[in-house]
Scaffold this active site. Sequence first.
Site, mmCIF file in Angstrom:
data_model
loop_
_atom_site.group_PDB
_atom_site.id
_atom_site.type_symbol
_atom_site.label_atom_id
_atom_site.label_comp_id
_atom_site.label_asym_id
_atom_site.label_seq_id
_atom_site.Cartn_x
_atom_site.Cartn_y
_atom_site.Cartn_z
ATOM 1 N N SER A 134 -134.015 13.950 6.618
ATOM 2 C CA SER A 134 -135.402 13.508 6.538
ATOM 3 C C SER A 134 -136.317 14.649 6.948
ATOM 4 C CB SER A 134 -135.631 12.312 7.463
ATOM 5 O OG SER A 134 -137.010 12.010 7.598
ATOM 6 N N TYR A 147 -135.681 7.381 15.246
ATOM 7 C CA TYR A 147 -135.303 7.746 13.873
ATOM 8 C C TYR A 147 -135.338 9.261 13.720
ATOM 9 C CZ TYR A 147 -135.496 8.118 8.779
ATOM 10 O OH TYR A 147 -135.233 8.443 7.468
#
Length: 253
Positions: A134, A147
């Site tokens: 990500s 996250y």
Amino acid sequence: MSNILISGAASGIGAATARLFHARGWQVGLLDIEPAGLAELASELGGAWHAQLDVVDAVAVQTALAAFCALHGGQLRLLFNCAGVLQCGYFEEIELAEHARIMQINVLGLLNMTHAAFPYLQATADAQVINMGSASGLYGVPHLASYSASKFAVRGLTEALDLEWARYGIRVGDLMPPFVSTPMLVNQRFEAPVMRRMGVKLKAEDIAAAVWQQAQSAAVHRPVSASFKLMYWAGQLSPAWINRLIMRWLSRD
């Protein structure tokens, strides 16, 4: 014929990737904890091999890998670690158990899959692992703290294994997209300020196309989208405080 095994395949990026690789002649294996979507996609893809799986369960992961690879002479050309979860919000307002779940699925699940896949990858020419990283793994993102931490772990593991497994001829890389319009993101109750500023401009199909590109590449990191590519490469050259300043601005309420 090449084969690919995809975790988190029932929807979003995993499903889009399965459709693309199947359309291009690959043998596709589908894994997900959600059985209904998994069965529906398998039927759509002409009865593709599939199994319900919680990637946190190491024994179940080993069983699933063995079952799929047994159909392909004990070989695995490509493992796509796509399973992941996200919870947006203020760190202290998210239950500790939810933070732990994010780390377990995004990190431990990926470790389980990759470790179990090793003997099948080792037995395969031009084998490869692609991890779902990500943009949040480039610099810590407020309101996505756990996250973001999980994606830093993915980034570190990717870099280490790409070096370590080079002696076996196994390539390891990751994708680093910013926000993607998937059920996981759309169903969030909290909209992080960085999402409003950057926008959600990517679709699952865009990431599937990046997986296809990565499958033909030796790149370790693949930033996705023109805007994030610029941020990524600038981040490799600029001082750390510049990255922090940019993130502070993007994350303002």
